[in-house]
Every structure is written in C-alpha cells, then in structure tokens.
Design a protein around this motif. Structure first.
Motif, PDB file in Angstrom:
ATOM      1  N   ALA A   1      15.806   9.505  14.534  1.00 45.91           N
ATOM      2  CA  ALA A   1      16.160   8.680  13.374  1.00 45.91           C
ATOM      3  C   ALA A   1      15.062   7.665  13.082  1.00 45.91           C
ATOM      4  O   ALA A   1      14.691   7.453  11.929  1.00 45.91           O
ATOM      5  N   ARG A   2      14.542   7.041  14.121  1.00 51.45           N
ATOM      6  CA  ARG A   2      13.459   6.077  13.923  1.00 51.45           C
ATOM      7  C   ARG A   2      12.197   6.767  13.426  1.00 51.45           C
ATOM      8  O   ARG A   2      11.487   6.229  12.580  1.00 51.45           O
ATOM      9  N   CYS A   3      11.918   7.935  13.953  1.00 53.52           N
ATOM     10  CA  CYS A   3      10.726   8.679  13.532  1.00 53.52           C
ATOM     11  C   CYS A   3      10.826   9.100  12.074  1.00 53.52           C
ATOM     12  O   CYS A   3       9.852   8.994  11.326  1.00 53.52           O
ATOM     13  N   VAL A   4      11.991   9.568  11.658  1.00 49.59           N
ATOM     14  CA  VAL A   4      12.169   9.986  10.272  1.00 49.59           C
ATOM     15  C   VAL A   4      12.078   8.779   9.345  1.00 49.59           C
ATOM     16  O   VAL A   4      11.463   8.857   8.272  1.00 49.59           O
ATOM     17  N   THR A   5      12.647   7.653   9.749  1.00 48.14           N
ATOM     18  CA  THR A   5      12.564   6.448   8.928  1.00 48.14           C
ATOM     19  C   THR A   5      11.127   5.967   8.805  1.00 48.14           C
ATOM     20  O   THR A   5      10.668   5.622   7.718  1.00 48.14           O
ATOM     21  N   GLY A   6      10.402   5.948   9.911  1.00 45.53           N
ATOM     22  CA  GLY A   6       9.002   5.544   9.873  1.00 45.53           C
ATOM     23  C   GLY A   6       8.143   6.501   9.084  1.00 45.53           C
ATOM     24  O   GLY A   6       7.263   6.095   8.322  1.00 45.53           O
ATOM     25  N   LEU A   7       8.400   7.781   9.243  1.00 41.14           N
ATOM     26  CA  LEU A   7       7.665   8.805   8.492  1.00 41.14           C
ATOM     27  C   LEU A   7       7.925   8.661   6.997  1.00 41.14           C
ATOM     28  O   LEU A   7       6.998   8.724   6.181  1.00 41.14           O
ATOM     29  N   THR A   8       9.164   8.421   6.632  1.00 37.03           N
ATOM     30  CA  THR A   8       9.531   8.295   5.226  1.00 37.03           C
ATOM     31  C   THR A   8       8.937   7.037   4.602  1.00 37.03           C
ATOM     32  O   THR A   8       8.358   7.096   3.513  1.00 37.03           O
ATOM     33  N   THR A   9       9.058   5.904   5.271  1.00 35.46           N
ATOM     34  CA  THR A   9       8.530   4.667   4.699  1.00 35.46           C
ATOM     35  C   THR A   9       7.007   4.683   4.650  1.00 35.46           C
ATOM     36  O   THR A   9       6.413   4.169   3.702  1.00 35.46           O
ATOM     37  N   GLY A  10       6.367   5.264   5.648  1.00 31.18           N
ATOM     38  CA  GLY A  10       4.911   5.393   5.619  1.00 31.18           C
ATOM     39  C   GLY A  10       4.448   6.291   4.497  1.00 31.18           C
ATOM     40  O   GLY A  10       3.469   5.997   3.795  1.00 31.18           O
ATOM     41  N   ALA A  11       5.149   7.404   4.286  1.00 33.92           N
ATOM     42  CA  ALA A  11       4.797   8.313   3.198  1.00 33.92           C
ATOM     43  C   ALA A  11       5.051   7.668   1.841  1.00 33.92           C
ATOM     44  O   ALA A  11       4.261   7.841   0.905  1.00 33.92           O
ATOM     45  N   LEU A  12       6.133   6.896   1.723  1.00 31.63           N
ATOM     46  CA  LEU A  12       6.396   6.189   0.470  1.00 31.63           C
ATOM     47  C   LEU A  12       5.315   5.165   0.177  1.00 31.63           C
ATOM     48  O   LEU A  12       4.919   4.990  -0.984  1.00 31.63           O
ATOM     49  N   ALA A  13       4.829   4.481   1.195  1.00 35.90           N
ATOM     50  CA  ALA A  13       3.744   3.511   1.005  1.00 35.90           C
ATOM     51  C   ALA A  13       2.493   4.210   0.501  1.00 35.90           C
ATOM     52  O   ALA A  13       1.841   3.740  -0.444  1.00 35.90           O
ATOM     53  N   LEU A  14       2.152   5.340   1.090  1.00 40.79           N
ATOM     54  CA  LEU A  14       0.954   6.067   0.664  1.00 40.79           C
ATOM     55  C   LEU A  14       1.128   6.642  -0.741  1.00 40.79           C
ATOM     56  O   LEU A  14       0.196   6.591  -1.557  1.00 40.79           O
ATOM     57  N   LEU A  15       2.294   7.178  -1.042  1.00 44.13           N
ATOM     58  CA  LEU A  15       2.533   7.730  -2.379  1.00 44.13           C
ATOM     59  C   LEU A  15       2.543   6.632  -3.442  1.00 44.13           C
ATOM     60  O   LEU A  15       2.069   6.845  -4.563  1.00 44.13           O
ATOM     61  N   TYR A  16       3.063   5.470  -3.108  1.00 41.53           N
ATOM     62  CA  TYR A  16       3.063   4.342  -4.041  1.00 41.53           C
ATOM     63  C   TYR A  16       1.630   3.914  -4.356  1.00 41.53           C
ATOM     64  O   TYR A  16       1.296   3.632  -5.509  1.00 41.53           O
ATOM     65  N   LEU A  17       0.773   3.895  -3.350  1.00 34.20           N
ATOM     66  CA  LEU A  17      -0.619   3.532  -3.577  1.00 34.20           C
ATOM     67  C   LEU A  17      -1.340   4.569  -4.420  1.00 34.20           C
ATOM     68  O   LEU A  17      -2.145   4.228  -5.291  1.00 34.20           O
ATOM     69  N   VAL A  18      -1.068   5.840  -4.177  1.00 33.70           N
ATOM     70  CA  VAL A  18      -1.668   6.896  -4.993  1.00 33.70           C
ATOM     71  C   VAL A  18      -1.192   6.766  -6.439  1.00 33.70           C
ATOM     72  O   VAL A  18      -1.988   6.896  -7.385  1.00 33.70           O
ATOM     73  N   PHE A  19       0.080   6.481  -6.629  1.00 35.47           N
ATOM     74  CA  PHE A  19       0.618   6.284  -7.966  1.00 35.47           C
ATOM     75  C   PHE A  19      -0.065   5.108  -8.649  1.00 35.47           C
ATOM     76  O   PHE A  19      -0.456   5.193  -9.815  1.00 35.47           O
ATOM     77  N   LEU A  20      -0.248   3.994  -7.941  1.00 34.06           N
ATOM     78  CA  LEU A  20      -0.919   2.830  -8.534  1.00 34.06           C
ATOM     79  C   LEU A  20      -2.364   3.138  -8.889  1.00 34.06           C
ATOM     80  O   LEU A  20      -2.865   2.718  -9.938  1.00 34.06           O
ATOM     81  N   LEU A  21      -3.059   3.861  -8.023  1.00 35.70           N
ATOM     82  CA  LEU A  21      -4.452   4.177  -8.286  1.00 35.70           C
ATOM     83  C   LEU A  21      -4.606   5.102  -9.493  1.00 35.70           C
ATOM     84  O   LEU A  21      -5.530   4.938 -10.298  1.00 35.70           O
ATOM     85  N   PHE A  22      -3.732   6.085  -9.634  1.00 37.52           N
ATOM     86  CA  PHE A  22      -3.817   6.976 -10.777  1.00 37.52           C
ATOM     87  C   PHE A  22      -3.367   6.302 -12.064  1.00 37.52           C
ATOM     88  O   PHE A  22      -3.869   6.613 -13.138  1.00 37.52           O
ATOM     89  N   THR A  23      -2.426   5.377 -11.963  1.00 34.84           N
ATOM     90  CA  THR A  23      -1.932   4.718 -13.150  1.00 34.84           C
ATOM     91  C   THR A  23      -2.906   3.665 -13.674  1.00 34.84           C
ATOM     92  O   THR A  23      -3.205   3.618 -14.860  1.00 34.84           O
ATOM     93  N   PHE A  24      -3.380   2.803 -12.775  1.00 35.92           N
ATOM     94  CA  PHE A  24      -4.222   1.681 -13.205  1.00 35.92           C
ATOM     95  C   PHE A  24      -5.683   1.828 -12.818  1.00 35.92           C
ATOM     96  O   PHE A  24      -6.478   0.929 -13.068  1.00 35.92           O
ATOM     97  N   GLY A  25      -6.047   2.924 -12.199  1.00 37.34           N
ATOM     98  CA  GLY A  25      -7.412   3.111 -11.740  1.00 37.34           C
ATOM     99  C   GLY A  25      -8.403   3.411 -12.853  1.00 37.34           C
ATOM    100  O   GLY A  25      -9.580   3.135 -12.749  1.00 37.34           O
ATOM    101  N   GLY A  26      -7.936   3.957 -13.924  1.00 42.20           N
ATOM    102  CA  GLY A  26      -8.796   4.217 -15.073  1.00 42.20           C
ATOM    103  C   GLY A  26      -9.467   5.499 -14.944  1.00 42.20           C
ATOM    104  O   GLY A  26     -10.296   6.055 -15.416  1.00 42.20           O
TER     105      GLY A  26
END
Length: 86
Positions: free
Chosen positions: A61-86
């Motif tokens: 359960a802890r591994c899945v939670t950590g894996l999910t939140t870490g992946a969400l952090a990386l996907l959020y950054l990719v989304f920000l870079l593609f949206t506002f990166g120009g």
C-alpha cells in the motif's frame, strides 16, 4: 529463540517511496518557488522506490501510494512544461 533480525533494509522501500512521492507532489505544486530540480528528483525517487518495493512485495500500500504520487508529480511537471514552455 531467534538468532537474527527478521527485518531487512528492503522493508523501508515503502516508507521511502511514500515520503519521496509526497515531497515530489508538494514541491511540484510550488515549483515556481523551489525550482524544477527538487520535484523531478523527489518524484523519480518515489517512483523508483515504489517499483522496487512492489518487486520485493513488501508494504504494497505504501509502495503504490508513493509510486502514484511520484508519477503524478512527474506528469504534472511535464504538463506544465508543455503548456507554458513555449
């Protein structure tokens, strides 16, 4: 009577994954203040430790939670870079 410890260092993968994943998600939200390196580092470590913990089948359960939140952090950054990166 036991002669040795039953815990191994691999039992900490779940805790490490959870901590790094949550830190990655928090720092991804405030990326404008902390920079891009911390969320990427914390998110990648959360995903890595989560995958290692799931492979060892310890504290799933802890591994899945950590894996999910870490992946969400990386996907959020990719989304920000593609949206506002120009």
């Amino acid at each position: 009577m036991t002669t040795g410890a039953t815990d191994s260092p691999a039992a900490l993968y779940g805790n490490a994954s959870l901590v790094f994943g949550v830190l990655g998600l928090i720092t991804a939200v405030i990326v404008g203040y902390v920079g891009l390196a911390f969320p990427v580092l914390f998110g990648a470590l959360g995903v890595t430790f989560g995958a290692l913990g799931l492979a060892k089948r310890l504290h799933r359960a802890r591994c899945v939670t950590g894996l999910t939140t870490g992946a969400l952090a990386l996907l959020y950054l990719v989304f920000l870079l593609f949206t506002f990166g120009g």
